[in-house]
Write a protein that holds these residues in place. Structure first.
Motif, mmCIF file in Angstrom:
data_model
loop_
_atom_site.group_PDB
_atom_site.id
_atom_site.type_symbol
_atom_site.label_atom_id
_atom_site.label_comp_id
_atom_site.label_asym_id
_atom_site.label_seq_id
_atom_site.Cartn_x
_atom_site.Cartn_y
_atom_site.Cartn_z
ATOM 1 N N GLN A 225 0.832 -1.212 0.000
ATOM 2 C CA GLN A 225 0.000 0.000 0.000
ATOM 3 C C GLN A 225 0.866 1.261 0.000
ATOM 4 N N TRP A 226 1.957 1.224 0.738
ATOM 5 C CA TRP A 226 2.849 2.383 0.806
ATOM 6 C C TRP A 226 3.427 2.686 -0.574
ATOM 7 N N TYR A 227 3.883 1.645 -1.254
ATOM 8 C CA TYR A 227 4.567 1.849 -2.537
ATOM 9 C C TYR A 227 3.596 2.230 -3.651
ATOM 10 N N GLU A 228 2.329 1.961 -3.471
ATOM 11 C CA GLU A 228 1.334 2.307 -4.498
ATOM 12 C C GLU A 228 1.005 3.797 -4.518
ATOM 13 N N VAL A 229 1.464 4.546 -3.524
ATOM 14 C CA VAL A 229 1.221 5.989 -3.459
ATOM 15 C C VAL A 229 2.263 6.711 -4.310
ATOM 16 N N ASP A 230 1.792 7.587 -5.215
ATOM 17 C CA ASP A 230 2.694 8.243 -6.185
ATOM 18 C C ASP A 230 3.844 8.973 -5.507
ATOM 19 N N TRP A 231 3.547 9.817 -4.523
ATOM 20 C CA TRP A 231 4.612 10.639 -3.938
ATOM 21 C C TRP A 231 5.586 9.819 -3.105
ATOM 22 N N HIS A 232 5.178 8.632 -2.652
ATOM 23 C CA HIS A 232 6.121 7.728 -1.985
ATOM 24 C C HIS A 232 7.159 7.221 -2.997
ATOM 25 N N ARG A 233 6.681 6.854 -4.177
ATOM 26 C CA ARG A 233 7.622 6.377 -5.200
ATOM 27 C C ARG A 233 8.567 7.510 -5.630
ATOM 28 N N GLU A 234 8.061 8.744 -5.600
ATOM 29 C CA GLU A 234 8.919 9.886 -5.939
ATOM 30 C C GLU A 234 10.073 10.024 -4.947
ATOM 31 N N ILE A 235 9.812 9.736 -3.667
ATOM 32 C CA ILE A 235 10.882 9.778 -2.656
ATOM 33 C C ILE A 235 11.993 8.813 -3.038
ATOM 34 N N ILE A 236 11.600 7.580 -3.402
ATOM 35 C CA ILE A 236 12.590 6.567 -3.770
ATOM 36 C C ILE A 236 13.410 7.031 -4.976
ATOM 37 N N GLU A 237 12.750 7.617 -5.948
ATOM 38 C CA GLU A 237 13.465 8.062 -7.151
ATOM 39 C C GLU A 237 14.400 9.231 -6.855
ATOM 40 N N LYS A 238 13.987 10.141 -5.974
ATOM 41 C CA LYS A 238 14.883 11.246 -5.589
ATOM 42 C C LYS A 238 16.131 10.690 -4.895
ATOM 43 N N TRP A 239 15.942 9.702 -4.044
ATOM 44 C CA TRP A 239 17.094 9.104 -3.350
ATOM 45 C C TRP A 239 18.022 8.401 -4.344
ATOM 46 N N ARG A 240 17.400 7.707 -5.289
ATOM 47 C CA ARG A 240 18.213 7.007 -6.289
ATOM 48 C C ARG A 240 19.083 8.005 -7.053
ATOM 49 N N ALA A 241 18.457 9.125 -7.455
ATOM 50 C CA ALA A 241 19.187 10.142 -8.210
ATOM 51 C C ALA A 241 20.304 10.782 -7.387
ATOM 52 N N ALA A 242 20.106 10.821 -6.058
ATOM 53 C CA ALA A 242 21.122 11.421 -5.173
ATOM 54 C C ALA A 242 22.251 10.451 -4.847
ATOM 55 N N GLY A 243 22.113 9.186 -5.271
ATOM 56 C CA GLY A 243 23.195 8.224 -5.044
ATOM 57 C C GLY A 243 23.057 7.395 -3.787
#
Length: 750
Positions: free
Chosen positions: A630-648
């Motif tokens: 349920q947590w991962y199905e929320v759009d802005w939660h997935r955005e957090i993961i992608e921001k972290w990925r981009a930051a290394g």
């Protein structure tokens, strides 16, 4: 007369002032003495009563003429209640003098050793219960009575007979024949576990009554009164023992420990410790914690040990009683009208006090949960000043029956968050008012609601934009159990998410954490907030306290800004389980986070897994698996993961090289401070080898690893016969596995 001497003499004005204060204090102490001893309805804490009594005694020391026979300082216990028949004790059941500091303890010991050199001390725990006198004739229990005023008590024999620990007939022993007549003194108590259950049952019943009352109010019917909550186990035990119906007493799970004898015929021990051995041999419930020592330093060590372990025993304790072991020495030292000279009680700092409930406000946590909390008149408890205390939720407020303006009992045990136990109903004035739960979030104005059917808690559904939730989530993410970023405490998290300047906060959600730069930090000004409540702090002038958090007066970076950015960069390499734990996924704590990290080893793999696959992980299960999806199905939660990925940020768990999985199927409990290890480090060392770390000891536990100052887990391991490992044994376990470690296990004490 010498002027210096004359200056030290009390003047008539001094005496009149002292007498006036003495009159007020004596009346106050007497009122509280009767409320505590006779009525089982105290309206102040033990610590507050002790402070009043000490002030009264201080006045009488300064002006001995004030120390009359009717002074409360000369009394024992309280008057006998008219609810029960009065009975005379064959020998007075006296009280104890108290010591509150090492200086007072040393002073008592010096007076003792002047008359009885080389006396041995018997140390025992001071149980916080109700003093009871048992009378046996030819081994048969004929009476149970309360202390009363020390000479006359209340006959509660039918109720005492319901206590499982109390033998109705003493068992003969070859070494200690049953005496012809014996008074046994002891303490009746309710265990902490039984007390919690009793209050929990009452709270559940109050919730039912509250729901019923709401319906009755709509129908114009008379409402049913809520059951009063017991303030502490002592009050619960006293109230249970004074039930008119002994069948009610039998339901209350009371216990007793005996600590001495009064009048006796056919039994004359030489030492207090010998008396305890005899009492045990006859089947009476004696303590297992007493100890005879030779020096005052050993007494201090005993006091210190149980101060640290005061929650490891089954009953509440409020100190240690020190007695002279020799009976002959006891007789030589004698007693005052209220207390023996050969014994003293060393009192621990109080963990329970009473204070005024100024208000009930609501805070919002990282998951959106709206929690009422008490705003108190500041009071010192368990060694620290307390101004706020939790009230859990609106139903608990109602079930506890507390009103704004009440005098309330506040409890804080060790590092536990302070809690309001309940109201002191006898102290009410009629000006108190009921708490009403707000309909909207106090920080963002969104309507509060339950997030699922049957959910008791109200939550703010504005998870992304609610400033309270973001602030609390960031504080949790950067805290010790997650990314552990040094320099990013609660005030810094407030500065990053709720700055006074600039208008746009540098951290709009958790994804922005790893994009922080010095240019974003330097302009920040912030209102300082209290970490317990989230409320703004104020200056002496009543204005909000504003600070420039990361820049000095010249606009240059403070050390905290430089340190913060370095530690944020370092946190990109943090352990995977800490990253998972920091996401604030509902139901996912450190245990589930570790289980997921060990099983999958990759954050992307966890979120890609089907719910059934997640649920199959040991330590996860269906509820947590559903929450992860349920947590991962929320759009802005997935955005957090992608921001972290981009930051290394590293999403993969590096496999431990050269570490054998030699602890599969092994469950370990760790207690105390282990030399060379942090608690988390030791636990991780077990898990990386395939073992499990548990927080509680059971028959299924493979080993208990014990460091310095272990708690109750050590005692439970001894009781259950679980193998115990010290530092060397733990090293052997990690290196060579369970079979090798068993050879290093410590012998289980008899």
């Amino acid at each position: 007369m010498n002027a210096d001497v004359a200056a030290d003499q009390p003047t008539p004005d001094d005496f009149e002032t002292a007498r006036a204060r003495h009159d007020v204090l004596a009346a106050e102490v007497e009122k509280h003495r009767q409320l505590y001893n006779r009525d089982d309805a105290p309206i102040i804490s033990d610590a507050e009563y002790d402070a009043l009594m000490r002030e009264l005694m201080g006045l009488e020391d300064a002006f001995p003429v004030l120390r009359t026979q009717d002074s409360p300082t000369q009394a024992v216990g309280g008057d006998v209640s008219e609810l029960f028949a009065a009975v005379q004790h064959a020998e007075p059941l006296l009280s104890l003098d108290n010591a509150f500091s090492d200086e007072e303890l040393s002073s008592w010991a010096e007076r003792i050793t002047e008359e009885v050199p080389d006396a041995a001390y018997l140390c025992e725990l001071k149980i916080d219960g109700l003093a009871v006198n048992l009378t046996y004739e030819n081994g048969v229990l004929i009476r149970g009575a309360t202390r009363g005023d020390g000479r006359t008590g209340e006959d509660i024999t039918p109720n005492v007979r319901t206590i499982a620990d109390v033998p109705h007939r003493l068992t003969a022993s070859g070494e200690f024949p049953v005496p012809e007549f014996l008074e046994v003194r002891g303490e009746v108590y309710m265990s902490a576990q039984s007390f919690e259950k009793l209050n929990a049952d009452r709270m559940a019943e109050n919730e039912r009554i509250s729901a019923l009352n709401e319906q009755r109010a709509k129908e114009g019917k008379r409402q049913q009164k809520l059951l009063p909550m017991y303030a502490n186990p002592r009050n619960a035990a006293a109230g249970s023992l004074r039930q008119k119906d002994s069948a009610e007493t039998a339901k209350r799970s009371l216990s007793m420990t005996v600590y001495g004898v009064g009048a006796r015929r056919g039994f004359e021990p030489d030492r207090q410790s010998e008396g305890y051995a005899a009492l045990k041999s006859w089947g009476l419930p004696t303590s297992t914690h007493w100890k005879v020592v030779e020096t005052l330093d050993e007494v201090r060590a005993y006091i210190g040990e149980y101060h640290e372990r005061r929650h490891s025993v089954v009953h509440e304790i409020d100190g240690v009683v020190i007695k002279i072991d020799s009976i002959a020495a006891q007789r030589r030292l004698g007693s005052t009208t209220r207390a023996p000279r050969w014994a003293i009680a060393f009192k621990y700092p109080p963990e329970e006090v009473t204070t005024r409930l100024r208000d009930i406000l609501v805070s919002v946590g990282r998951t959106g949960r709206a929690t009422p909390y008490a705003v108190l008149e500041p009071v010192r408890v368990a060694g620290s000043e307390v101004e706020f205390a939790t009230l859990h939720n609106q139903d608990v407020v109602k079930a506890k029956g507390v009103l704004i303006g009440d005098r309330v009992v506040v409890r804080k045990a060790g590092d536990v968050i302070p809690e309001v136990v309940g109201p002191v109903e006898g102290a009410r004035t009629g000006d108190e008012r009921e708490f009403v739960m707000p309909a909207e979030c106090p920080e963002c104005g969104t309507a509060l609601r339950p997030m699922s059917e049957g959910d008791i808690d109200l939550r703010c559904p504005n998870a992304r934009s609610c400033p309270a939730q973001l602030r609390e989530r960031l504080a949790y993410l950067t805290g010790r159990s997650c990314l552990d970023i040094d320099g990013l405490g609660y005030v810094a998290c407030t500065a990053l998410t709720q700055p006074l300047e600039p208008k746009t906060p540098p951290v709009g959600d958790e994804g922005d954490l790893f994009d922080l730069t010095m240019d974003k930090l330097l302009p920040i000004k912030v209102v300082v907030r209290d970490p317990d409540t989230g409320l703004p702090k104020h200056t002496d002038d009543g204005e909000p306290k504003v600070v420039s958090f990361f820049a000095n007066d010249r606009g240059e970076p403070k050390e905290n800004a430089i340190k913060l950015l370095a530690n944020v960069e370092k946190a990109k390499q943090q352990q995977l389980w800490r990253l998972i734990n920091g996401l604030s996924i509902r139901h996912v704590g450190p245990v589930a986070a570790r289980a997921l990290a060990v099983e999958f080893g990759d954050l992307d793999a966890i979120f890609a897994a089907e719910e059934e696959r997640l649920a199959a992980v040991d330590g996860v299960g269906p509820t947590i698996a559903a929450a992860v999806r349920q947590w991962y199905e929320v759009d802005w939660h997935r955005e957090i993961i992608e921001k972290w990925r981009a930051a290394g940020v590293v999403f993969q768990e590096e496999p431990a090289e050269g570490v054998a999985k030699n602890l599969a199927g092994v469950t370990v409990v760790i207690t105390g401070t282990l030399e060379g290890w942090t608690r988390d480090g030791a636990a991780d060392a077990v898990r990386v080898r395939g073992g499990k770390v548990s927080g509680s000891v059971s028959k299924k536990t493979s080993f208990v690893v014990v460091g310095e100052s272990p708690g109750s887990k050590y005692e439970k391991a001894v009781k259950l016969g679980v193998p115990i490992l010290g530092t060397e044994g733990f090293a052997e376990l990690l290196e060579n596995g369970a079979e090798a470690a068993r050879a290093k296990a410590e012998p289980v004490p008899e």
